[in-house]
Design a protein around this motif. Sequence first.
Motif, PDB file in Angstrom:
ATOM      1  N   VAL A 180      -7.934   1.515  13.047  1.00  0.00           N
ATOM      2  CA  VAL A 180      -8.566   1.382  11.678  1.00  0.00           C
ATOM      3  C   VAL A 180      -8.375   2.847  10.534  1.00  0.00           C
ATOM      4  N   LEU A 181      -7.444   4.001  11.858  1.00  0.00           N
ATOM      5  CA  LEU A 181      -7.501   4.896  11.062  1.00  0.00           C
ATOM      6  C   LEU A 181      -6.006   5.404  10.416  1.00  0.00           C
ATOM      7  N   ILE A 182      -5.479   4.292  10.667  1.00  0.00           N
ATOM      8  CA  ILE A 182      -3.483   4.313  10.056  1.00  0.00           C
ATOM      9  C   ILE A 182      -4.235   3.846   8.535  1.00  0.00           C
ATOM     10  N   SER A 183      -4.632   2.615   8.887  1.00  0.00           N
ATOM     11  CA  SER A 183      -5.375   1.517   7.672  1.00  0.00           C
ATOM     12  C   SER A 183      -6.294   2.701   6.465  1.00  0.00           C
ATOM     13  N   ALA A 184      -6.684   3.435   7.034  1.00  0.00           N
ATOM     14  CA  ALA A 184      -7.550   3.915   6.356  1.00  0.00           C
ATOM     15  C   ALA A 184      -6.833   5.417   5.495  1.00  0.00           C
ATOM     16  N   VAL A 185      -5.823   5.881   6.674  1.00  0.00           N
ATOM     17  CA  VAL A 185      -5.302   6.530   5.484  1.00  0.00           C
ATOM     18  C   VAL A 185      -4.079   6.201   4.703  1.00  0.00           C
ATOM     19  N   ILE A 186      -3.925   5.461   5.065  1.00  0.00           N
ATOM     20  CA  ILE A 186      -2.829   4.515   3.695  1.00  0.00           C
ATOM     21  C   ILE A 186      -3.560   4.394   2.564  1.00  0.00           C
ATOM     22  N   LEU A 187      -4.502   4.020   2.622  1.00  0.00           N
ATOM     23  CA  LEU A 187      -5.636   3.158   1.694  1.00  0.00           C
ATOM     24  C   LEU A 187      -5.901   4.525   1.319  1.00  0.00           C
ATOM     25  N   TYR A 188      -6.470   5.996   1.484  1.00  0.00           N
ATOM     26  CA  TYR A 188      -6.953   6.560   1.196  1.00  0.00           C
ATOM     27  C   TYR A 188      -5.808   6.971   0.642  1.00  0.00           C
ATOM     28  N   VAL A 189      -4.371   7.544   0.747  1.00  0.00           N
ATOM     29  CA  VAL A 189      -3.406   7.935  -0.005  1.00  0.00           C
ATOM     30  C   VAL A 189      -3.182   7.475  -1.400  1.00  0.00           C
ATOM     31  N   LEU A 190      -3.304   5.936  -1.272  1.00  0.00           N
ATOM     32  CA  LEU A 190      -3.042   5.256  -1.910  1.00  0.00           C
ATOM     33  C   LEU A 190      -4.061   4.985  -3.607  1.00  0.00           C
ATOM     34  N   LEU A 191      -5.481   4.878  -3.039  1.00  0.00           N
ATOM     35  CA  LEU A 191      -6.285   5.019  -4.377  1.00  0.00           C
ATOM     36  C   LEU A 191      -6.673   6.485  -4.204  1.00  0.00           C
ATOM     37  N   SER A 192      -6.126   7.327  -4.337  1.00  0.00           N
ATOM     38  CA  SER A 192      -6.652   8.863  -4.299  1.00  0.00           C
ATOM     39  C   SER A 192      -5.529   9.157  -5.386  1.00  0.00           C
ATOM     40  N   LYS A 193      -4.716   7.986  -5.564  1.00  0.00           N
ATOM     41  CA  LYS A 193      -3.655   8.789  -7.009  1.00  0.00           C
ATOM     42  C   LYS A 193      -3.479   7.760  -8.145  1.00  0.00           C
ATOM     43  N   ILE A 194      -4.564   6.877  -7.792  1.00  0.00           N
ATOM     44  CA  ILE A 194      -5.051   6.016  -8.708  1.00  0.00           C
ATOM     45  C   ILE A 194      -6.695   5.790  -9.102  1.00  0.00           C
ATOM     46  N   ASP A 195      -6.450   5.277 -10.641  1.00  0.00           N
ATOM     47  CA  ASP A 195      -7.751   4.997 -11.099  1.00  0.00           C
ATOM     48  C   ASP A 195      -8.278   4.002 -10.116  1.00  0.00           C
ATOM     49  N   THR A 196      -9.254   3.946  -9.818  1.00  0.00           N
ATOM     50  CA  THR A 196      -9.848   2.960  -8.453  1.00  0.00           C
ATOM     51  C   THR A 196     -10.636   1.730  -9.297  1.00  0.00           C
ATOM     52  N   SER A 197     -11.989   3.153 -10.365  1.00  0.00           N
ATOM     53  CA  SER A 197     -12.620   1.901 -11.317  1.00  0.00           C
ATOM     54  C   SER A 197     -11.508   0.287 -12.060  1.00  0.00           C
ATOM     55  N   LYS A 198      -9.987   0.251 -12.015  1.00  0.00           N
ATOM     56  CA  LYS A 198      -9.189  -0.373 -12.841  1.00  0.00           C
ATOM     57  C   LYS A 198      -8.951  -1.600 -11.801  1.00  0.00           C
ATOM     58  N   VAL A 199      -9.206  -1.343 -10.756  1.00  0.00           N
ATOM     59  CA  VAL A 199      -8.873  -2.157  -9.480  1.00  0.00           C
ATOM     60  C   VAL A 199     -10.201  -3.186  -8.767  1.00  0.00           C
ATOM     61  N   PHE A 200     -10.989  -1.990  -9.598  1.00  0.00           N
ATOM     62  CA  PHE A 200     -12.562  -2.737  -8.454  1.00  0.00           C
ATOM     63  C   PHE A 200     -12.952  -3.471  -9.743  1.00  0.00           C
ATOM     64  N   SER A 201     -12.696  -3.319 -11.378  1.00  0.00           N
ATOM     65  CA  SER A 201     -13.453  -3.859 -12.301  1.00  0.00           C
ATOM     66  C   SER A 201     -12.459  -5.654 -12.449  1.00  0.00           C
ATOM     67  N   LEU A 202     -11.051  -5.171 -11.657  1.00  0.00           N
ATOM     68  CA  LEU A 202     -10.138  -6.557 -11.795  1.00  0.00           C
ATOM     69  C   LEU A 202     -10.819  -7.361 -11.072  1.00  0.00           C
ATOM     70  N   LEU A 203     -11.151  -7.073  -9.951  1.00  0.00           N
ATOM     71  CA  LEU A 203     -11.218  -7.762  -8.882  1.00  0.00           C
ATOM     72  C   LEU A 203     -12.967  -8.404  -8.924  1.00  0.00           C
ATOM     73  N   ARG A 204     -13.666  -7.654  -9.789  1.00  0.00           N
ATOM     74  CA  ARG A 204     -15.117  -7.987 -10.384  1.00  0.00           C
ATOM     75  C   ARG A 204     -14.739  -9.048 -11.265  1.00  0.00           C
ATOM     76  N   ASN A 205     -13.931  -9.186 -11.740  1.00  0.00           N
ATOM     77  CA  ASN A 205     -13.098 -10.005 -13.212  1.00  0.00           C
ATOM     78  C   ASN A 205     -12.348 -11.342 -12.545  1.00  0.00           C
TER      79      ASN A 205
END
Length: 319
Positions: free
Chosen positions: A15-40
Amino acid sequence: MNKKVKNAAVAAAKVLISAVILYVLLSKIDTSKVFSLLRNINLLCFFAASLLCVFSMLIISRRWQLFISDDIPLSKLFSLNMIGLFFNNVMPGTTGGDAVKLYYVYKKTGNGLIAAGSVFMDRYIGLANIIFIGFAAMLFGLNRLVGTGVEYFTPVVTAAFVVVSFIVFRFRLGGRFASVSKFYEYFHLYMRNLRAIALSFLLTTAAQLIAIGCAYLTAVGLGVKIDVLDLLIFIPVIILIASIPISISGLGLREGAFVILFKKAGIPEETAIAISFGWYLTTLAASLPGFIFYLYNKTDSKTNSGAKATGDERVIDNV
């Protein structure tokens, strides 16, 4: 260390490894665009991809049937694979899908060797196929992988798999123990059955092509134009990376691989992560019927004592 404590520690580490990798990835991008794509996302494409995933489990169940007695019908193996998929996706780190399948097969056959051997062979052939396809994809699309680091990862994994397999099965490590010795006999009997091995490779390849189709439908559902050739080259490698057992259901590793590889195809990081999340969600949706199968099998196991062991030679004859 207590087994439960050890399992909990391993699960927490994943869980920690997944959380750390996802945190690093998501902290560098605009997450609102990701969720906007998924919502639609187009729901027709989403459910079509989920149905394809379920169909791939039927193919994988047929592959498993090659290594087990015909006393267990395809429908039963399919339900067990769906249960395994459910546990792998919904409750990872507590009870692995393979452990669940092994338990039910043992209850059905009463033979621990057949249960463990068939699950191992099914998993081993599946992994060997993924490595082979990933290596072939790397060679075919080497120009698309240069500079990603994956061009080194895949050959190393392939070489390690070959060397470890040779050492373990050539020298029969632990073969002095009766139970392990019987397992080696089971393994070598099947490895000499070229028809079963060839058919299992064909079935696994078909399942991998379906996985690529699921990723394509997910991308289409998100409104992303993507080159099918890129998917044919990248997805096998991504599956191989996500199969490394250090994270929860490949979360983090899969998204990182998507970002690194699809960047070479000119796809923005937000879009690559959205495709990865969407692809995972289709698998998650496909696994939900596994809970129904789990409840049914749990009830059924209480009312049936299970079949008697069929013996190793009979299993081989049925292939």
